[in-house]
Design a protein around this motif. Structure first.
Motif, PDB file in Angstrom:
ATOM      1  N   TYR A  16     -23.786   7.930  13.046  1.00  0.00           N
ATOM      2  CA  TYR A  16     -22.894   8.033  11.853  1.00  0.00           C
ATOM      3  C   TYR A  16     -21.547   8.922  12.259  1.00  0.00           C
ATOM      4  O   TYR A  16     -21.769  10.017  13.318  1.00  0.00           O
ATOM      5  N   THR A  17     -20.765   8.683  11.445  1.00  0.00           N
ATOM      6  CA  THR A  17     -19.538   9.437  11.624  1.00  0.00           C
ATOM      7  C   THR A  17     -19.655  11.013  11.231  1.00  0.00           C
ATOM      8  O   THR A  17     -19.403  11.901  11.604  1.00  0.00           O
ATOM      9  N   ILE A  18     -20.120  10.918  10.072  1.00  0.00           N
ATOM     10  CA  ILE A  18     -20.697  12.165   9.563  1.00  0.00           C
ATOM     11  C   ILE A  18     -22.287  12.335   9.834  1.00  0.00           C
ATOM     12  O   ILE A  18     -22.991  11.397   9.366  1.00  0.00           O
ATOM     13  N   GLU A  19     -22.537  13.236  10.960  1.00  0.00           N
ATOM     14  CA  GLU A  19     -23.829  13.167  11.505  1.00  0.00           C
ATOM     15  C   GLU A  19     -24.949  14.076  10.402  1.00  0.00           C
ATOM     16  O   GLU A  19     -24.536  14.927   9.682  1.00  0.00           O
TER      17      GLU A  19
ATOM     18  N   PRO B 180     -20.385  21.006   3.376  1.00  0.00           N
ATOM     19  CA  PRO B 180     -20.658  21.678   2.098  1.00  0.00           C
ATOM     20  C   PRO B 180     -20.611  20.842   1.023  1.00  0.00           C
ATOM     21  O   PRO B 180     -21.462  20.917   0.067  1.00  0.00           O
ATOM     22  N   PHE B 181     -19.525  19.780   0.949  1.00  0.00           N
ATOM     23  CA  PHE B 181     -19.614  18.821  -0.312  1.00  0.00           C
ATOM     24  C   PHE B 181     -20.880  18.062  -0.300  1.00  0.00           C
ATOM     25  O   PHE B 181     -21.370  17.706  -1.364  1.00  0.00           O
ATOM     26  N   LEU B 182     -21.330  17.526   0.850  1.00  0.00           N
ATOM     27  CA  LEU B 182     -22.679  16.711   0.753  1.00  0.00           C
ATOM     28  C   LEU B 182     -24.027  17.689   0.383  1.00  0.00           C
ATOM     29  O   LEU B 182     -24.794  17.120  -0.298  1.00  0.00           O
TER      30      LEU B 182
ATOM     31  N   ARG C 230     -25.587   6.492   3.765  1.00  0.00           N
ATOM     32  CA  ARG C 230     -25.130   5.218   4.524  1.00  0.00           C
ATOM     33  C   ARG C 230     -23.586   4.672   3.785  1.00  0.00           C
ATOM     34  O   ARG C 230     -22.806   4.451   4.588  1.00  0.00           O
ATOM     35  N   GLN C 231     -23.695   4.753   2.586  1.00  0.00           N
ATOM     36  CA  GLN C 231     -22.403   4.192   1.834  1.00  0.00           C
ATOM     37  C   GLN C 231     -21.199   5.305   2.291  1.00  0.00           C
ATOM     38  O   GLN C 231     -20.256   4.548   2.624  1.00  0.00           O
ATOM     39  N   ILE C 232     -21.590   6.425   2.149  1.00  0.00           N
ATOM     40  CA  ILE C 232     -20.540   7.473   2.568  1.00  0.00           C
ATOM     41  C   ILE C 232     -19.997   7.149   3.926  1.00  0.00           C
ATOM     42  O   ILE C 232     -18.725   7.082   4.499  1.00  0.00           O
TER      43      ILE C 232
ATOM     44  N   HIS D 258     -12.447  15.044   3.697  1.00  0.00           N
ATOM     45  CA  HIS D 258     -13.087  15.946   4.723  1.00  0.00           C
ATOM     46  C   HIS D 258     -12.796  15.188   6.255  1.00  0.00           C
ATOM     47  O   HIS D 258     -12.298  15.924   7.011  1.00  0.00           O
ATOM     48  N   TYR D 259     -12.907  14.178   5.959  1.00  0.00           N
ATOM     49  CA  TYR D 259     -12.301  13.145   7.414  1.00  0.00           C
ATOM     50  C   TYR D 259     -11.214  13.239   7.833  1.00  0.00           C
ATOM     51  O   TYR D 259     -10.872  13.670   8.973  1.00  0.00           O
TER      52      TYR D 259
END
Length: 396
Positions: free
Chosen positions: A126-129, A135-137, A158-160, A198-199
Motif C-alpha cells: 500500500y501507498t500508506i503502509e 496521525p490522522f488514521l 483499503r479504500q483509503i 497527507h499524500y
C-alpha cells in the motif's frame, strides 16, 4: 526414498522450501486429486505449510506444522504421487519415482524467489503502509498508535489506499511551482480528505490549499478541530452547499465522493467552469435519469425496477463522462473499491487535455446526442454547462 525424505526434512527444517508441487497420480480415480501444491504460510505468528489438493473442480486446503508437513509429503510420494517439484531460492529438486517405487532426484537451477511475506492474507504494497502510524488514521480509529490497522477498519484502510493510488496517478497533471487549490465537495467525515492532504502535501511536497465542504455543521466542526490538532494549516473545512459555493476563482483539483444525485453534476459543473486540471468523482444515487428514461426498445429491461435503477446509474455516468470529454477532458471510469464493499464503486477520473480537433469533437457530440435522445434524457449536467456546450454543439 531415503534421499527424498532427507531433502524434505532439510528443506522444511531450514524453512527454505518456497513451494512444492506433487503430480502424476499412481492410480487415477474419477473425481480424485490430480495435483497437490504445498507452500509456507504464517497464521497467527506460526509458520505452517498449506497443502492445496486439486480434486476435480474443487480445491481443498489443509495446514500442517513443519514436522507433520514433512511426514505427509513422504506418505503422499510413497503412496499416491510419482513426481514432485521442490522449489527453493537456491535450487529446484525434481523428484521422479518409478513404478517399482525407486526414487531419483535431479537438482536444477532455481525458478522461484523468496516471497516478501508469508502471511496467509498477503498484504498489498500500500501507498500508506501498515506499521507506520499516521496521525490522522490513528485519530480516526483506523490504526492504533503502533500503526497496526484495526481488524474492523481494514476495508476502510483499503479504500483509503485505493483513493491515494488514484491521487498518485493524477498527480503528474497538477502544476508545480505555485499554490494549488483543491476542493472536496461533500467531504463528510473526511477520511479521504485527510488522506489527500497527507499524500500530496507531506509525501509529494505539493504546495496546496485544501477545502472540505459539507452541509453538516457538527461534522465540519469535528474535522476542523482535527486539522488544527495535526497542524494542517492549509486544510480548511467549511459548511456549505456545492451548487452555491463561490469561495474561489480558480481551483486545480475537484473531488466529489458520494454526492447524491445531481449534487455530483453541480460539482462537475463547478470543476469545468474553474478549468480544474483534475476531477475525481464517485457518484452516489442517481435518480434524475431513472425518472426520465423512456425507450420502447429497452422495455424488457426498464419494466424491472432494480434493473432500471442500475441501468440508469450506469447510463448517467456514461453521459457525464462523455460531456466531460466534449469540453476537453480525458475521462476514464474506474473501479474505486471492490463491489463487495459498496455498490457505489465507479470513479470518474478526468484530466484536462488539449483542445480537440473539430472532427473529433463532432464525432463525440454526435455520439452523445444519439445516446441521450435514445434514452429520452435531459441531463442536468448538459443544462448546467449550456454556455460552454452551446458553441461546441453549434459548430457540429
Amino acid at each position: 526414498m531415503q534421499e527424498v525424505a532427507q531433502i524434505i526434512r532439510r528443506l522444511t527444517g531450514e524453512q527454505s522450501l518456497i513451494q512444492a508441487t506433487l503430480s502424476q497420480v499412481r492410480k487415477p480415480e474419477p473425481g480424485g486429486c490430480t495435483k497437490i501444491t504445498i507452500k509456507p504460510v504464517e497464521l497467527k505468528g506460526q509458520r505452517l505449510y498449506q497443502f492445496s489438493s486439486f480434486c476435480g473442480p474443487k480445491v481443498f486446503h489443509e495446514n500442517f506444522a513443519a514436522e507433520a508437513a514433512a511426514d505427509k509429503l513422504e506418505v503422499l510420494l510413497s503412496e499416491q504421487f510419482r513426481q514432485a517439484l521442490l522449489q527453493t531460492a537456491e535450487a529446484d529438486y525434481q523428484v521422479l519415482i518409478s513404478k517399482k517405487g525407486k526414487a531419483g532426484v535431479l537438482k536444477k537451477p532455481p525458478t522461484k524467489k523468496v516471497p516478501v511475506t508469508l502471511e496467509h492474507n498477503r498484504r498489498k504494497n500500500y501507498t500508506i503502509e501498515e506499521g507506520r502510524p499516521v496521525p490522522f488514521l490513528v485519530e480516526l480509529g483506523i490504526m492504533n498508535e503502533e500503526g497496526k490497522v484495526l481488524a474492523k477498519k481494514y476495508d476502510k484502510f483499503r479504500q483509503i489506499n485505493r483513493f491515494v493510488e488514484l491521487i498518485a496517478d493524477a498527480a503528474p497533471y497538477l502544476a508545480r511551482g505555485r499554490k494549488l487549490n483543491i476542493v472536496d465537495f461533500g467531504c463528510g467525515k473526511s477520511y479521504l480528505t485527510f488522506a489527500l492532504y497527507h499524500y500530496l502535501k507531506e509525501v509529494q511536497g505539493f504546495d496546496i490549499r485544501v477545502i472540505g465542504l459539507d452541509l453538516k455543521e457538527d461534522v465540519i466542526a469535528h474535522c476542523s478541530g482535527l486539522a488544527e490538532k495535526f497542524g494542517y494549516g492549509d486544510l480548511q473545512f467549511l459548511v456549505g452547499d456545492i451548487a452555491q459555493y463561490e469561495g474561489l476563482d480558480r481551483v486545480d483539483m475537484v473531488v466529489t465522493l458520494h454526492a447524491c444525485d445531481t449534487a455530483t453534476d453541480a460539482a462537475l459543473e463547478k470543476a469545468v467552469r474553474w478549468g480544474a486540471d483534475v476531477i475525481l468523482s464517485v457518484p452516489c444515487c442517481q435518480h434524475e435519469l431513472f425518472r426520465q428514461v423512456d425507450s420502447e426498445v429497452l422495455g424488457p429491461l426498464l419494466q424491472h425496477g432494480i434493473l432500471k435503477e442500475r441501468f440508469s446509474a450506469l447510463a448517467t455516468d456514461a453521459i457525464r463522462a462523455k460531456l466531460l470529454d466534449i469540453v476537453g477532458y480525458k475521462t476514464q471510469l474506474l473501479e474505486f473499491i471492490d463491489m463487495e464493499h459498496t455498490p457505489k464503486n465507479i470513479l470518474i477520473r478526468a484530466v484536462k487535455g488539449k483542445p480537440l480537433p473539430a472532427k473529433e469533437r463532432e464525432r463525440l457530440v454526435r455520439g452523445y446526442e444519439a445516446f441521450r435522445d435514445f434514452l429520452g434524457a435531459k441531463p442536468y449536467l448538459e443544462r448546467a454547462l449550456a454556455p460552454e456546450l452551446k458553441p461546441l454543439f453549434a459548430e457540429t
